[in-house]
Design an enzyme around this catalytic site. Structure first.
Site, PDB file in Angstrom:
ATOM      1  N   PRO A  10       0.852  -1.198   0.000  1.00  0.00           N
ATOM      2  CA  PRO A  10       0.000   0.000   0.000  1.00  0.00           C
ATOM      3  C   PRO A  10       0.879   1.237   0.000  1.00  0.00           C
ATOM      4  O   PRO A  10       1.890   1.294   0.713  1.00  0.00           O
ATOM      5  CB  PRO A  10      -0.795  -0.134   1.299  1.00  0.00           C
ATOM      6  N   ARG A  77      -4.581  -2.838   0.744  1.00  0.00           N
ATOM      7  CA  ARG A  77      -4.121  -4.224   0.905  1.00  0.00           C
ATOM      8  C   ARG A  77      -5.159  -5.194   0.333  1.00  0.00           C
ATOM      9  O   ARG A  77      -4.804  -6.193  -0.310  1.00  0.00           O
ATOM     10  CB  ARG A  77      -3.862  -4.529   2.383  1.00  0.00           C
ATOM     11  N   ASP A  93       5.229  -2.608   3.787  1.00  0.00           N
ATOM     12  CA  ASP A  93       4.889  -1.183   3.826  1.00  0.00           C
ATOM     13  C   ASP A  93       5.846  -0.398   2.946  1.00  0.00           C
ATOM     14  O   ASP A  93       7.002  -0.787   2.753  1.00  0.00           O
ATOM     15  CB  ASP A  93       4.945  -0.654   5.259  1.00  0.00           C
ATOM     16  N   ASP A  95       7.615   2.170   3.273  1.00  0.00           N
ATOM     17  CA  ASP A  95       8.850   2.734   3.808  1.00  0.00           C
ATOM     18  C   ASP A  95       9.737   1.670   4.440  1.00  0.00           C
ATOM     19  O   ASP A  95      10.705   1.988   5.119  1.00  0.00           O
ATOM     20  CB  ASP A  95       8.560   3.850   4.820  1.00  0.00           C
ATOM     21  N   ASP A 179      -4.523  -4.374  11.352  1.00  0.00           N
ATOM     22  CA  ASP A 179      -3.605  -5.501  11.194  1.00  0.00           C
ATOM     23  C   ASP A 179      -3.722  -6.476  12.363  1.00  0.00           C
ATOM     24  O   ASP A 179      -3.584  -7.692  12.182  1.00  0.00           O
ATOM     25  CB  ASP A 179      -2.163  -5.013  11.039  1.00  0.00           C
TER      26      ASP A 179
END
Length: 669
Positions: A10, A77, A93, A95, A179
């Site tokens: 994402p 997601r 993710d 980053d 999550d």
């Protein structure tokens, strides 16, 4: 080829931070036609959409889906799951990044063990990650036999057929802990979960601007409403009893009690602190029976009891006391034994610079927190245990690679000692005495330590505190005298324990990632060298630990003749802290003059030449005299013709200046 793994990422306004993620995906060891990456752009307003379009145009296995912003990671997601063609889906993710072999290793491990979920070892770059979970490989794990519940982030690999079978999808919209809901249900429904701990698969990164979603202050009402949804999953899929209590304990400990401890609490503004406490109090009273808090560590039980009793002021006072408790360690011994670095140390907790003390009460050991009796009475009524389980205190030794934050536990032998406090009858301190052996060839969960700088830390766990500190700044004389470089394994690797600047902590340089090896040679003298002329042979005693025999290269350099001669050498053990380097010396190739010595010690990835402070002074007749570099330079200065210099500046031969400069630079590195 069928797609083995689909990676779903994402994306929302990551800026430069997405580049490491992209690079790691392009470096994967799986062939390009066996995996795909699906970037789901959730309405980014920076330059990322164009960057991803260029990526997809260049690489057929890189895909991008653009959609209007949904406000959180759940919908992108889910869109990625729907688009995925792989047998497994890995969530990343935007980053964070993956280890180069992560997809291949996790896929093969999951297939070999019939896993529905594969959890790869994580490293936290400025972020906490589970530690106990990754102590060892766990091919057949579940929530009862492994601390899976400690890892609820989505950064795992899931069998797509498993997700579809149970219609497992993320909750959508702007919300927290989606999550937790997803991963908890996956754990409880999976036939098998495999934990891969012998390879660093996932790098969990805190941005320099700390703008990751998880670091933003949250609305307590909304946050704990979302947390209750994770608790609902546990209630739906488990029966009342010890397992449910143990799972609930994860949220009580991590999301509630730990937010009310030490500086983490005291740093919050008072109004926000009160709002947060009120919401936590509601959940504790509404959802948790006495069995949940009973399994916590004593200090955590104290905080949980004060929360349940609605005593924020006492929680704050306890936090003040806890915030001053720090781990301390002293390095007692250090030395190599048969290729392993033996580290002896002591460890304990200290408060305000003094050892933390405990009180003996019959056959029980008690914590002595500075709380009023009314608070202690309230804690006792709630059944919180304030005894100190000192028999369970432990200390771990960990090596952590500085650039990647990869870390590995090392084996420790431990004894626990009670030391009476002078002048205070019944009070004592606990000292942990430990020895650890670090084998650089197996220290990474059975694999060798990669080239890099590995910091040595100790992690003390006692009474509900788990804190870590560097080791080495406080050390005994024996530890200092036992520090040596070592040449280990085949192919050989150079491992140099050294003291960091300016704190003097212990670190390991594996593969000459620093120039500190030159320090090891600074004390070499002509007496350490033997030269024989018939036949020509050079022998040199070095401060190295070499368990067996290893190869090295010696280069002789004659600056005035612009020549160099390379010698193939061997390193042989001469005790635990000395090695003899020997090489054939081709005297017929050495012209009259001074020959500087350089040594290349084997190292993973190729060693670097290191100048030695020694010179071979070869005469025209073939005689050889070994001299210290500074003495050789002085001899040249005495025989060299003086050069005219500007008035007021003494003559100084160029060779002497160069030699002295090189020596100074080598010593500074």
């Amino acid at each position: 080829m069928p797609i083995k793994v689909s990676v779903v990422i994402p994306v929302y306004n990551p800026g430069k931070y997405i580049e490491d993620c992209i690079s790691s995906l392009l470096r994967q060891s799986l062939p390009d036609d066996e995996y795909e990456a699906i970037f789901v752009d959730d309405g980014s307003t920076d330059e990322t959409p164009e960057r991803l379009d260029r990526l997809a145009a260049e690489y057929p296995h890189m895909h991008v889906i653009h959609q209007e912003g949904s406000g959180w990671s759940g919908k992108p997601r889910n869109v990625g799951i729907a688009a995925a063609k792989g047998e497994f889906i890995q969530f990343v993710d935007n980053d964070d990044w993956l280890g180069d072999e992560a997809l291949e290793r996790m896929y093969n491990y999951g297939v070999a063990n019939g896993a529905d979920v594969i959890v790869g070892k994580m490293a936290g770059k400025g972020r906490p990650v589970p530690l106990e979970l990754f102590r060892k490989n766990r091919p057949h794990a579940n929530v009862e036999n492994a601390p899976l519940i400690d890892s609820l982030t989505p950064h795992k690999m899931f069998r797509k057929a498993f997700l579809d079978k149970y219609d497992l999808r993320y909750m959508e919209g702007r919300r927290r802990l989606e999550d937790h809901v997803f991963v908890t249900e996956a754990y409880l429904r999976a036939e098998n979960v495999s934990v891969l701990s012998d390879y660093l698969c996932y790098y969990h990164v805190k941005r320099e601007d700390a703008s990751n979603a998880g670091f933003q202050r949250f609305d307590p009402v909304g946050y704990f409403k979302n947390l209750r949804e994770a608790l609902d999953v546990v209630e739906r899929l488990t029966e009342p009893g010890p397992l449910r209590d143990r799972l609930f304990r994860r949220w009580l400990r991590n999301e509630m009690v730990e937010r009310m401890r030490g500086q983490r609490l005291l740093k919050l503004p008072e109004d926000y602190r009160q709002e947060l406490f009120d919401e936590i109090h509601k959940v504790v009273v509404e959802r948790f029976g006495p069995g949940v808090a009973a399994g916590l560590q004593p200090t955590q039980q104290i905080v949980a009891g004060l929360i349940a009793a609605n005593r924020l002021a006492d929680v704050e006072e306890f936090a003040q006391w806890e915030s001053g408790i720090k781990p301390a360690g002293a390095l007692e011994t250090l030395g190599w034994e048969d290729g392993k670095l033996s580290i002896g140390f002591t460890a304990e907790y200290r408060s305000a610079g003094e050892p933390v003390t405990f009180r003996a009460d019959g056959d029980k050991d008690l914590l002595v927190p500075p709380l009023p009796q009314t608070s202690l009475d309230a804690i006792a009524l709630l059944g919180a245990d304030t005894s100190a389980p000192l028999a369970k205190s432990k200390v771990d030794l960990v090596v952590r690679e500085r650039s990647t934050a990869a870390e590995f536990f090392q084996p420790v032998e431990l004894t626990r000692e009670k030391v009476a406090v002078e002048g205070r009858e019944g009070y004592f301190r606990q000292i942990l005495r430990a020895t650890s052996e670090v084998d650089p060839l197996t220290a990474a969960n059975g694999g060798g330590l990669d080239a890099g700088i590995w910091d040595v830390l100790i992690r003390i766990s006692s009474c509900g505190w788990t804190k870590e500190t560097r080791l080495g700044s406080v050390r005994g004389e024996e530890a200092g005298s036992g520090r040596r470089a070592a040449v280990l394994g085949s192919p050989a690797r150079l491992v140099l324990p050294y003291w960091t600047d300016p704190h003097g902590n212990l670190s390991l340089d594996v593969g000459q990632k620093t120039n500190r090896i030159s320090y090891e040679f600074a004390g070499l003298a002509p007496a350490d060298v033997t030269v024989s002329t018939d036949p020509g042979r050079l022998s040199l005693v070095l401060p190295f630990h070499v368990p067996g025999e290893s190869a090295a290269t010696v280069r002789l350099k004659n600056a005035s003749a612009s020549r160099s001669v390379d010698l193939t050498a061997t390193l042989d053990a001469r005790g635990s802290d000395r090695a003899e380097l020997s090489a054939a010396l081709p005297l017929d190739e050495l012209t009259d003059g001074q020959w500087r010595l350089e040594l290349t010690v084997p190292a993973t990835g190729g060693g670097k030449p290191v100048a030695l402070p020694l010179v071979l002074d070869v005469s025209a007749s073939g005689g050889v005299v070994v001299k210290q570099l500074a003495a050789a330079a002085a001899d040249l200065a005495a025989t060299a013709p003086a050069r005219r210099k500007p008035a007021g500046r003494p003559a100084e031969p160029t060779l002497l200046r160069r030699a002295a400069g090189k020596l100074r630079r080598a010593m500074k590195k």
